[in-house]
Design a protein around this motif. Structure first.
Motif, PDB file in Angstrom:
ATOM      1  N   VAL A 178      -3.873  -0.222 -12.042  1.00 43.45           N
ATOM      2  CA  VAL A 178      -3.061   0.659 -11.208  1.00 43.45           C
ATOM      3  C   VAL A 178      -2.210   1.586 -12.075  1.00 43.45           C
ATOM      4  O   VAL A 178      -2.145   2.778 -11.837  1.00 43.45           O
ATOM      5  CB  VAL A 178      -2.162  -0.158 -10.251  1.00 43.45           C
ATOM      6  CG1 VAL A 178      -1.246   0.735  -9.452  1.00 43.45           C
ATOM      7  CG2 VAL A 178      -3.004  -1.022  -9.348  1.00 43.45           C
ATOM      8  N   GLN A 198      -4.307  -4.522  -9.667  1.00 37.01           N
ATOM      9  CA  GLN A 198      -4.236  -4.996  -8.285  1.00 37.01           C
ATOM     10  C   GLN A 198      -5.526  -5.730  -7.950  1.00 37.01           C
ATOM     11  O   GLN A 198      -6.618  -5.227  -8.190  1.00 37.01           O
ATOM     12  CB  GLN A 198      -4.032  -3.848  -7.314  1.00 37.01           C
ATOM     13  CG  GLN A 198      -3.866  -4.342  -5.891  1.00 37.01           C
ATOM     14  CD  GLN A 198      -3.121  -3.361  -5.022  1.00 37.01           C
ATOM     15  OE1 GLN A 198      -3.111  -2.169  -5.307  1.00 37.01           O
ATOM     16  NE2 GLN A 198      -2.496  -3.856  -3.981  1.00 37.01           N
ATOM     17  N   ASP A 232      -8.013  -7.732  -5.098  1.00 33.95           N
ATOM     18  CA  ASP A 232      -8.347  -7.508  -3.690  1.00 33.95           C
ATOM     19  C   ASP A 232      -8.109  -8.735  -2.813  1.00 33.95           C
ATOM     20  O   ASP A 232      -8.255  -8.669  -1.600  1.00 33.95           O
ATOM     21  CB  ASP A 232      -9.773  -6.982  -3.550  1.00 33.95           C
ATOM     22  CG  ASP A 232     -10.822  -7.966  -4.046  1.00 33.95           C
ATOM     23  OD1 ASP A 232     -10.462  -9.080  -4.486  1.00 33.95           O
ATOM     24  OD2 ASP A 232     -12.012  -7.614  -3.997  1.00 33.95           O
ATOM     25  N   SER A 258      -5.725 -12.756  -2.644  1.00 35.12           N
ATOM     26  CA  SER A 258      -4.711 -13.620  -3.254  1.00 35.12           C
ATOM     27  C   SER A 258      -5.338 -14.546  -4.286  1.00 35.12           C
ATOM     28  O   SER A 258      -4.736 -14.826  -5.326  1.00 35.12           O
ATOM     29  CB  SER A 258      -4.006 -14.452  -2.183  1.00 35.12           C
ATOM     30  OG  SER A 258      -3.342 -13.610  -1.276  1.00 35.12           O
ATOM     31  N   LEU A 306      -0.797  -7.555  -9.094  1.00 31.18           N
ATOM     32  CA  LEU A 306      -0.410  -7.384  -7.695  1.00 31.18           C
ATOM     33  C   LEU A 306      -1.489  -7.980  -6.809  1.00 31.18           C
ATOM     34  O   LEU A 306      -2.675  -7.872  -7.119  1.00 31.18           O
ATOM     35  CB  LEU A 306      -0.264  -5.892  -7.362  1.00 31.18           C
ATOM     36  CG  LEU A 306       0.719  -5.091  -8.206  1.00 31.18           C
ATOM     37  CD1 LEU A 306       0.652  -3.624  -7.818  1.00 31.18           C
ATOM     38  CD2 LEU A 306       2.123  -5.635  -8.046  1.00 31.18           C
ATOM     39  N   PRO A 320      -3.317  -8.390  -2.872  1.00 29.12           N
ATOM     40  CA  PRO A 320      -3.864  -7.371  -1.977  1.00 29.12           C
ATOM     41  C   PRO A 320      -2.737  -6.658  -1.232  1.00 29.12           C
ATOM     42  O   PRO A 320      -1.657  -7.224  -1.025  1.00 29.12           O
ATOM     43  CB  PRO A 320      -4.749  -8.166  -1.021  1.00 29.12           C
ATOM     44  CG  PRO A 320      -4.220  -9.552  -1.069  1.00 29.12           C
ATOM     45  CD  PRO A 320      -3.659  -9.743  -2.453  1.00 29.12           C
ATOM     46  N   ALA A 321      -3.005  -5.434  -0.853  1.00 33.60           N
ATOM     47  CA  ALA A 321      -1.991  -4.662  -0.116  1.00 33.60           C
ATOM     48  C   ALA A 321      -1.780  -5.305   1.242  1.00 33.60           C
ATOM     49  O   ALA A 321      -2.737  -5.674   1.929  1.00 33.60           O
ATOM     50  CB  ALA A 321      -2.446  -3.225   0.029  1.00 33.60           C
ATOM     51  N   ARG A 322      -0.529  -5.467   1.605  1.00 35.02           N
ATOM     52  CA  ARG A 322      -0.215  -6.064   2.907  1.00 35.02           C
ATOM     53  C   ARG A 322      -0.397  -5.008   3.990  1.00 35.02           C
ATOM     54  O   ARG A 322      -0.158  -3.827   3.762  1.00 35.02           O
ATOM     55  CB  ARG A 322       1.225  -6.550   2.907  1.00 35.02           C
ATOM     56  CG  ARG A 322       1.443  -7.685   1.951  1.00 35.02           C
ATOM     57  CD  ARG A 322       2.836  -8.275   2.156  1.00 35.02           C
ATOM     58  NE  ARG A 322       2.999  -9.375   1.241  1.00 35.02           N
ATOM     59  CZ  ARG A 322       3.863  -9.374   0.239  1.00 35.02           C
ATOM     60  NH1 ARG A 322       4.657  -8.359   0.031  1.00 35.02           N
ATOM     61  NH2 ARG A 322       3.953 -10.423  -0.553  1.00 35.02           N
ATOM     62  N   ARG A 344       0.575  -2.652   6.927  1.00 39.62           N
ATOM     63  CA  ARG A 344       1.846  -2.000   7.231  1.00 39.62           C
ATOM     64  C   ARG A 344       2.326  -2.421   8.621  1.00 39.62           C
ATOM     65  O   ARG A 344       1.539  -2.510   9.554  1.00 39.62           O
ATOM     66  CB  ARG A 344       1.691  -0.485   7.160  1.00 39.62           C
ATOM     67  CG  ARG A 344       1.218  -0.052   5.786  1.00 39.62           C
ATOM     68  CD  ARG A 344       1.168   1.421   5.709  1.00 39.62           C
ATOM     69  NE  ARG A 344       2.453   1.809   5.133  1.00 39.62           N
ATOM     70  CZ  ARG A 344       2.953   3.027   5.176  1.00 39.62           C
ATOM     71  NH1 ARG A 344       2.298   3.966   5.802  1.00 39.62           N
ATOM     72  NH2 ARG A 344       4.101   3.305   4.625  1.00 39.62           N
TER      73      ARG A 344
END
Length: 167
Positions: free
Chosen positions: A104, A114, A116, A118, A154, A156-158, A160
């Protein structure tokens, strides 16, 4: 006609002319001192460097040499090298890791990647010492040691959330 008839003092005109001549001479001396020497005078003074058969900094330079010099002068070697690693991420870390983790950012020795999932984030945190060593093998050494000091992983993106944290 006398001096009082003309309304001027002849000695004042002579003094003015002398002052103008002195100023012109001073300006000429100043220009002469700042003028670059030419020919034999320059060679005697050592002011003019002659080109010879040996290479010097006045010769045309290759683009590669110029870019290398600019990178060294501005301290860009490590960021450029890290950019190369990011570009060849799959080759450096392996296809399996590259499928699940991507770089990133890189800032002051910290590479942020990052994952993909956990599970891959936990795996990368466990593998970060070995990955740091592998990355530093392909990067130039810095004064402090390896270019990559630490890997920040990091997850995975949480998803929104909407207004107030509710969907």
């Amino acid at each position: 006609m006398n001096d009082s008839d003309k309304g001027q003092n002849p000695s004042a005109g002579v003094d003015l002319a002398r002052a103008a001549l002195a100023a012109a001479r001073a300006r000429a001396r100043e220009l002469e001192q700042n003028r670059p020497l030419r020919g034999a005078a320059a060679r005697r003074a050592g002011a003019q460097k002659r080109s010879g058969s040996r290479a010097d900094d006045r010769d045309p330079q290759t683009l590669q040499a110029t870019i290398g010099r600019l990178m060294a002068e501005h301290g860009w070697e490590t960021p450029v090298a890290v950019g190369g690693v990011v570009h060849n991420w799959a080759e450096v870390v392996g296809e399996r890791i590259a499928e699940h983790c991507a770089p990133v950012s890189f800032d002051e020795g910290v590479l942020t990647i990052q994952a993909d999932s956990s599970a891959w984030a936990v795996e990368m945190r466990n593998l970060s010492p070995q990955l740091t060593s592998r990355l530093n093998e392909s990067l130039p050494r810095t004064a402090e040691g390896g270019a990559v000091k630490r890997i920040n992983v990091l997850g995975p993106a949480r998803p929104r959330m909407g207004f107030g944290g509710f969907r």
